[in-house]
Design a protein around this motif. Sequence first.
Motif, PDB file in Angstrom:
ATOM      1  N   VAL A 276       0.847  -1.198   0.000  1.00  0.00           N
ATOM      2  CA  VAL A 276       0.000   0.000   0.000  1.00  0.00           C
ATOM      3  C   VAL A 276       0.877   1.240   0.000  1.00  0.00           C
ATOM      4  CG1 VAL A 276      -1.669   1.343   1.329  1.00  0.00           C
ATOM      5  CG2 VAL A 276      -1.947  -1.127   1.131  1.00  0.00           C
ATOM      6  N   SER A 277       0.528   2.184  -0.857  1.00  0.00           N
ATOM      7  CA  SER A 277       1.297   3.417  -1.022  1.00  0.00           C
ATOM      8  C   SER A 277       0.336   4.590  -1.090  1.00  0.00           C
ATOM      9  CB  SER A 277       2.123   3.318  -2.310  1.00  0.00           C
ATOM     10  OG  SER A 277       2.721   4.545  -2.647  1.00  0.00           O
ATOM     11  N   VAL A 278       0.704   5.704  -0.434  1.00  0.00           N
ATOM     12  CA  VAL A 278      -0.168   6.877  -0.377  1.00  0.00           C
ATOM     13  C   VAL A 278       0.667   8.119  -0.718  1.00  0.00           C
ATOM     14  CG1 VAL A 278      -1.797   8.194   1.036  1.00  0.00           C
ATOM     15  CG2 VAL A 278      -1.542   5.743   1.418  1.00  0.00           C
ATOM     16  N   PRO A 279       0.912   8.392  -2.002  1.00  0.00           N
ATOM     17  CA  PRO A 279       1.654   9.598  -2.370  1.00  0.00           C
ATOM     18  C   PRO A 279       0.757  10.835  -2.403  1.00  0.00           C
ATOM     19  CG  PRO A 279       1.165   8.324  -4.327  1.00  0.00           C
ATOM     20  CD  PRO A 279       0.630   7.535  -3.166  1.00  0.00           C
ATOM     21  N   PHE A 280       1.339  11.962  -1.999  1.00  0.00           N
ATOM     22  CA  PHE A 280       0.669  13.257  -2.078  1.00  0.00           C
ATOM     23  C   PHE A 280       1.554  14.168  -2.912  1.00  0.00           C
ATOM     24  CE2 PHE A 280       0.013  17.631  -0.650  1.00  0.00           C
ATOM     25  CZ  PHE A 280      -1.370  17.757  -0.718  1.00  0.00           C
ATOM     26  N   PHE A 281       0.963  14.771  -3.944  1.00  0.00           N
ATOM     27  CA  PHE A 281       1.706  15.597  -4.887  1.00  0.00           C
ATOM     28  C   PHE A 281       1.344  17.066  -4.649  1.00  0.00           C
ATOM     29  CE2 PHE A 281       0.732  11.470  -6.662  1.00  0.00           C
ATOM     30  CZ  PHE A 281       1.960  11.012  -7.124  1.00  0.00           C
ATOM     31  N   TYR A 282       2.302  17.810  -4.135  1.00  0.00           N
ATOM     32  CA  TYR A 282       2.119  19.249  -3.892  1.00  0.00           C
ATOM     33  C   TYR A 282       2.438  19.965  -5.203  1.00  0.00           C
ATOM     34  CZ  TYR A 282       2.857  23.854  -1.736  1.00  0.00           C
ATOM     35  OH  TYR A 282       2.812  25.196  -1.404  1.00  0.00           O
ATOM     36  N   GLU A 283       1.442  20.635  -5.770  1.00  0.00           N
ATOM     37  CA  GLU A 283       1.531  21.158  -7.127  1.00  0.00           C
ATOM     38  C   GLU A 283       1.397  22.680  -7.167  1.00  0.00           C
ATOM     39  OE1 GLU A 283       1.281  17.948  -9.734  1.00  0.00           O
ATOM     40  OE2 GLU A 283       2.454  18.069  -7.893  1.00  0.00           O
ATOM     41  N   PRO A 284       1.711  23.305  -8.294  1.00  0.00           N
ATOM     42  CA  PRO A 284       1.416  24.734  -8.446  1.00  0.00           C
ATOM     43  C   PRO A 284      -0.088  24.995  -8.507  1.00  0.00           C
ATOM     44  CG  PRO A 284       3.090  24.016 -10.021  1.00  0.00           C
ATOM     45  CD  PRO A 284       2.506  22.778  -9.411  1.00  0.00           C
ATOM     46  N   ASN A 285      -0.453  26.262  -8.445  1.00  0.00           N
ATOM     47  CA  ASN A 285      -1.841  26.652  -8.683  1.00  0.00           C
ATOM     48  C   ASN A 285      -2.255  26.216 -10.087  1.00  0.00           C
ATOM     49  OD1 ASN A 285      -1.453  27.936  -6.236  1.00  0.00           O
ATOM     50  ND2 ASN A 285      -1.414  29.997  -7.118  1.00  0.00           N
ATOM     51  N   TRP A 286      -3.541  25.982 -10.263  1.00  0.00           N
ATOM     52  CA  TRP A 286      -4.057  25.539 -11.564  1.00  0.00           C
ATOM     53  C   TRP A 286      -3.609  26.460 -12.688  1.00  0.00           C
ATOM     54  CZ3 TRP A 286      -6.409  21.490 -13.796  1.00  0.00           C
ATOM     55  CH2 TRP A 286      -7.113  21.698 -14.989  1.00  0.00           C
ATOM     56  N   ASP A 287      -3.710  27.784 -12.472  1.00  0.00           N
ATOM     57  CA  ASP A 287      -3.417  28.741 -13.542  1.00  0.00           C
ATOM     58  C   ASP A 287      -2.017  29.351 -13.439  1.00  0.00           C
ATOM     59  OD1 ASP A 287      -3.862  30.195 -11.268  1.00  0.00           O
ATOM     60  OD2 ASP A 287      -5.357  31.543 -12.138  1.00  0.00           O
ATOM     61  N   ALA A 288      -1.158  28.757 -12.633  1.00  0.00           N
ATOM     62  CA  ALA A 288       0.200  29.304 -12.478  1.00  0.00           C
ATOM     63  C   ALA A 288       0.969  29.227 -13.798  1.00  0.00           C
ATOM     64  CB  ALA A 288       0.951  28.535 -11.399  1.00  0.00           C
ATOM     65  N   VAL A 289       1.701  30.293 -14.078  1.00  0.00           N
ATOM     66  CA  VAL A 289       2.589  30.327 -15.249  1.00  0.00           C
ATOM     67  C   VAL A 289       4.018  30.220 -14.711  1.00  0.00           C
ATOM     68  CG1 VAL A 289       3.333  31.616 -17.274  1.00  0.00           C
ATOM     69  CG2 VAL A 289       0.937  31.765 -16.505  1.00  0.00           C
ATOM     70  N   ILE A 290       4.608  29.062 -14.873  1.00  0.00           N
ATOM     71  CA  ILE A 290       5.917  28.767 -14.295  1.00  0.00           C
ATOM     72  C   ILE A 290       7.013  29.130 -15.285  1.00  0.00           C
ATOM     73  CG2 ILE A 290       7.325  27.004 -13.187  1.00  0.00           C
ATOM     74  CD1 ILE A 290       4.656  27.521 -11.792  1.00  0.00           C
ATOM     75  N   LYS A 291       8.049  29.782 -14.793  1.00  0.00           N
ATOM     76  CA  LYS A 291       9.200  30.111 -15.621  1.00  0.00           C
ATOM     77  C   LYS A 291      10.448  30.094 -14.746  1.00  0.00           C
ATOM     78  CE  LYS A 291       8.436  35.108 -15.078  1.00  0.00           C
ATOM     79  NZ  LYS A 291       8.183  36.378 -15.807  1.00  0.00           N
ATOM     80  N   PRO A 292      11.629  30.050 -15.352  1.00  0.00           N
ATOM     81  CA  PRO A 292      12.855  29.977 -14.553  1.00  0.00           C
ATOM     82  C   PRO A 292      13.047  31.200 -13.664  1.00  0.00           C
ATOM     83  CG  PRO A 292      13.294  29.287 -16.805  1.00  0.00           C
ATOM     84  CD  PRO A 292      11.904  29.856 -16.801  1.00  0.00           C
ATOM     85  N   LEU A 293      13.472  30.964 -12.437  1.00  0.00           N
ATOM     86  CA  LEU A 293      13.802  32.040 -11.516  1.00  0.00           C
ATOM     87  C   LEU A 293      15.123  32.690 -11.919  1.00  0.00           C
ATOM     88  CD1 LEU A 293      12.930  30.114  -8.247  1.00  0.00           C
ATOM     89  CD2 LEU A 293      11.681  32.096  -9.128  1.00  0.00           C
TER      90      LEU A 293
END
Length: 331
Positions: A276-293
């Motif tokens: 049994v495995s229970v992973p939780f994926f912490y993700e960006p906001n739905w509408d986030a626009v991700i780009k390099p810092l």
Amino acid sequence: MPPSTALPIIDLSPFLSPSSTPEQKRAAAAALNDACTTHGFFYLTAHGVPAELESRVLALARKFFLDTPAATKAAIQRLDPGAAGGDGARGYQRLGENVTQGASDHHEAIDFYRPVEAEEAVGGKGYGLLRGPNLWPDQPEGFRAAFEEYWKRLTQLGDAVMKAMAWALGYEGDEDVILRWTDQPFWVARVIGYPPLKGEGVSCGVHTDYGCTTFLLADDTPGSLQVLSKDGEWLDADMIKGCYVVNIGDMVSVMTNGLWQSTKHRVIHTGDRYRVSVPFFYEPNWDAVIKPLEKCVQKTGGAEKYGEVVYSAHLMGKVSGNFYSAATDGK
């Protein structure tokens, strides 16, 4: 003492305590930077999530897979967009229904996502891909309450890890630089059951994770989760009591301009008991626009290696290929 492991064990508790000193945070951030640069995977200790809650969710997951009637599972079966209430992703997947790299995975699961309000639903076609409500089993008793409390705790932990990552990347003076992309994370959670493999096949095929950070809780079955090292060796990532197995996802590769890379991993469960495995994926906001810092661009030669990525588009592109019968209509 914890068992020997090729993956580092990291204590980020200075980012969970208001009384921590800058020196303590810098030391923890330096260890995090080393782990993310070298492996993309690490064990997280001193995370503050109650052990009793972890034990409860694992026990409920096992009871669902092994003791719940087939009719209860079928009542929350994943449905394609266009079916009444279907959104293409949420709900129960039968053994072999999940697909990785075009091949069937030998596991069953329930998939959950951050709830979407009813008014966001697409009229006339049920819910579009990923835009529906979560589907909850009515057995075992207490399942929903336990998991909702657990995911609330892990969302808070994810927020703290994003601050630690900011410090690790040189943003001590702006520790919310990543949190601005994740202040309403479109989190993903899976409850997975792995029967032992018999013969050929894989329990879960080779992949990287899609978003920011994965927190894995699993039972103590050894030799199942494997991580691909930078020199091409598959390393076992067995559970250590009191720790999560944590890895960074594709969006962190974009944020850091490749300074930190999401790492390939797989599950091959050939043991003699049900895992049994229970992973939780912490993700960006739905509408986030991700780009390099910017600081990461400077550290990696001065040129952006990634263009802007809209997280919802990235996620939908991945999920639409996760099931043999998945529809591609993401409206």
